[in-house]
Scaffold this motif. Structure first.
Motif, PDB file in Angstrom:
ATOM      1  N   PRO A 256       0.841  -1.509  -0.240  1.00  0.00           N
ATOM      2  CA  PRO A 256      -0.217  -0.069  -0.065  1.00  0.00           C
ATOM      3  C   PRO A 256       0.679   1.137   0.110  1.00  0.00           C
ATOM      4  N   GLY A 257       0.512   2.270  -0.753  1.00  0.00           N
ATOM      5  CA  GLY A 257       1.329   3.190  -1.252  1.00  0.00           C
ATOM      6  C   GLY A 257       2.406   3.103  -2.098  1.00  0.00           C
ATOM      7  N   SER A 258       2.800   2.206  -2.322  1.00  0.00           N
ATOM      8  CA  SER A 258       3.773   2.066  -4.064  1.00  0.00           C
ATOM      9  C   SER A 258       2.670   2.124  -5.292  1.00  0.00           C
ATOM     10  N   GLY A 259       1.345   1.579  -5.404  1.00  0.00           N
ATOM     11  CA  GLY A 259       0.320   2.229  -6.291  1.00  0.00           C
ATOM     12  C   GLY A 259       0.063   3.242  -6.511  1.00  0.00           C
ATOM     13  N   PRO A 291      11.314  -8.124  -0.312  1.00  0.00           N
ATOM     14  CA  PRO A 291      11.414  -8.572   0.855  1.00  0.00           C
ATOM     15  C   PRO A 291      10.452  -8.243   2.171  1.00  0.00           C
ATOM     16  N   THR A 292       9.655  -9.352   1.993  1.00  0.00           N
ATOM     17  CA  THR A 292       8.446  -9.206   3.045  1.00  0.00           C
ATOM     18  C   THR A 292       8.715  -8.483   4.043  1.00  0.00           C
ATOM     19  N   MET A 293       9.398  -8.151   4.900  1.00  0.00           N
ATOM     20  CA  MET A 293       9.468  -7.390   6.137  1.00  0.00           C
ATOM     21  C   MET A 293       9.313  -6.209   5.339  1.00  0.00           C
ATOM     22  N   ASP A 294       9.824  -5.849   4.465  1.00  0.00           N
ATOM     23  CA  ASP A 294      10.196  -4.542   4.345  1.00  0.00           C
ATOM     24  C   ASP A 294       8.653  -4.100   3.864  1.00  0.00           C
ATOM     25  N   ALA A 295       8.638  -4.926   3.712  1.00  0.00           N
ATOM     26  CA  ALA A 295       6.646  -4.817   2.958  1.00  0.00           C
ATOM     27  C   ALA A 295       5.917  -4.278   3.861  1.00  0.00           C
ATOM     28  N   LEU A 296       5.613  -4.871   4.370  1.00  0.00           N
ATOM     29  CA  LEU A 296       4.986  -5.244   5.835  1.00  0.00           C
ATOM     30  C   LEU A 296       5.650  -3.581   6.702  1.00  0.00           C
ATOM     31  N   ARG A 297       6.873  -3.611   7.299  1.00  0.00           N
ATOM     32  CA  ARG A 297       6.327  -2.195   8.129  1.00  0.00           C
ATOM     33  C   ARG A 297       6.058  -1.322   6.905  1.00  0.00           C
ATOM     34  N   GLN A 298       6.527  -0.694   6.112  1.00  0.00           N
ATOM     35  CA  GLN A 298       5.872  -0.204   4.867  1.00  0.00           C
ATOM     36  C   GLN A 298       4.599   0.602   4.917  1.00  0.00           C
ATOM     37  N   GLY A 299       3.658  -0.988   4.641  1.00  0.00           N
ATOM     38  CA  GLY A 299       2.160  -0.629   4.837  1.00  0.00           C
ATOM     39  C   GLY A 299       1.887  -0.396   6.159  1.00  0.00           C
ATOM     40  N   ALA A 300       1.845  -1.514   7.038  1.00  0.00           N
ATOM     41  CA  ALA A 300       1.604  -1.114   8.562  1.00  0.00           C
ATOM     42  C   ALA A 300       1.513   0.362   9.029  1.00  0.00           C
ATOM     43  N   ALA A 301       3.403   0.876   8.983  1.00  0.00           N
ATOM     44  CA  ALA A 301       3.475   2.483   9.052  1.00  0.00           C
ATOM     45  C   ALA A 301       2.369   2.764   8.257  1.00  0.00           C
ATOM     46  N   LEU A 302       1.832   2.756   6.948  1.00  0.00           N
ATOM     47  CA  LEU A 302       1.532   3.523   6.653  1.00  0.00           C
ATOM     48  C   LEU A 302      -0.040   3.439   7.201  1.00  0.00           C
ATOM     49  N   MET A 303      -0.513   2.617   6.757  1.00  0.00           N
ATOM     50  CA  MET A 303      -2.329   2.649   7.823  1.00  0.00           C
ATOM     51  C   MET A 303      -2.246   2.793   8.925  1.00  0.00           C
ATOM     52  N   ARG A 304      -0.764   2.209   9.803  1.00  0.00           N
ATOM     53  CA  ARG A 304      -1.263   3.281  11.082  1.00  0.00           C
ATOM     54  C   ARG A 304      -1.223   4.677  11.569  1.00  0.00           C
TER      55      ARG A 304
END
Length: 309
Positions: A256-259, A291-304
């Motif tokens: 989320p945020g990359s598209g 990488p999966t963890m990079d994606a999760l950190r970015q997506g979770a940070a955006l949504m939070r």
């Protein structure tokens, strides 16, 4: 709204390890795959159904990390002709039973897709009104689907499942608002939507408009983005290359945020709130470009960040 994660992306982790990661990301819920198209990394359906102690261990492990279960997911094709459909329905029925045992009211699914005529061994997805035989195929498919879904709804009701959240997706009989309404009008309000904007993007829909159209029908939400790639200009968005061939695809699932940028995601959550949705926001990580963890950190940070504002 509570932020969570579809844990399939942590298939190489134990349940405890996955729960620790979710907690570190500031998440509150998990959505657990139970089989069919999910590898079900954290759910052993047969063991959990038969053993109260294992169910307690599951919920205690999650609770120890501040997590609850938003929904079970048994996405597959319950309308697949023959034995394959029977196997998918068996997983579905066990998922309903486990939901009952865990006190859960929501199961995420897809509508499935029948064959195109009696005797077909494979499903057939019609996306055009021509040539003329497409209408014969659709008439046959809906004639199969409605009684099958009436039975599915009855089974879910028997187990106390109140919300079957169907995901609009390609190669499904229900893939847009019109087809959803056709099934819901026949089967009843137990059938609702798992709104995933990613599929709507590549099918050419507007998730914001679709959210407004679905007031009162949204039972669950997946958080996943799509980025249109340069190859789309020559090849269109009808792309059959595998998701791991991301460098050559016309579009890719992305974090989320990359598209679509943060402003778009703010408007999406606002649209959900405008129609009264206050349920789970379940991140579904299928971005293979990082990488999966990079994606999760970015997506979770955006949504939070959006939820906190």
């Amino acid at each position: 709204m509570k932020l969570g994660l579809v844990t399939d992306c942590l298939a190489d982790k134990t349940l405890k390890e996955a729960a620790q990661i979710c907690s570190s990301l500031g998440l509150e819920q998990v959505e657990l795959g139970c089989g069919n198209w999910s590898p079900a990394p954290h759910i052993d359906l047969d063991a959990l159904i038969s053993d109260t102690g294992k169910r307690r261990e599951l919920t205690d492990t999650l609770a120890a990390h501040g997590l609850s279960i938003s929904a079970l997911n048994c996405s597959g094709n319950p309308l697949f002709p023959g034995e394959k459909g029977a196997r998918d329905r068996a997983v579905m029925e066990k998922t309903f039973l486990l939901a009952e045992q865990l006190g859960l009211k929501t199961v995420v699914m897809m509508s499935g897709l029948p064959g195109g005529c009696p005797g077909d061994a494979m499903p057939n997805w019609v996306v055009s009104s021509w040539p003329p035989e497409t209408q014969e195929i659709l008439d046959y498919q809906w004639g199969v689907a409605i009684p099958a879904w009436e039975k599915i709804a009855e089974q879910a009701n028997r187990h106390g499942v109140e919300r079957l959240a169907l995901e609009f997706h390609g190669w499904q009989l229900v893939y847009n608002v019109e087809t959803f309404r056709r099934l819901r009008s026949a089967v009843g309000s137990i059938v609702g939507v798992n709104l995933d904007p990613s599929h709507l993007f590549w099918m050419g829909g507007d998730p914001l408009a679709i959210a407004r159209e679905l007031a009162g029908c949204i039972y669950h939400v997946h958080i996943k983005d799509v980025r249109l790639e340069p190859a789309a200009g020559a090849n269109t968005l009808l792309d059959t290359k595998g998701v791991l061939e991301f460098a050559a695809r016309s579009w890719n699932y992305v974090t989320p945020g990359s598209g679509h940028g943060e402003d778009w995601w703010r408007r999406f959550l606002a649209a959900l709130g405008d129609v009264g949705y206050d349920g789970p926001l379940s991140i579904e990580q299928e971005d293979y470009t990082i990488p999966t963890m990079d994606a999760l950190r970015q997506g979770a940070a955006l949504m939070r960040r959006i939820l906190a504002s």
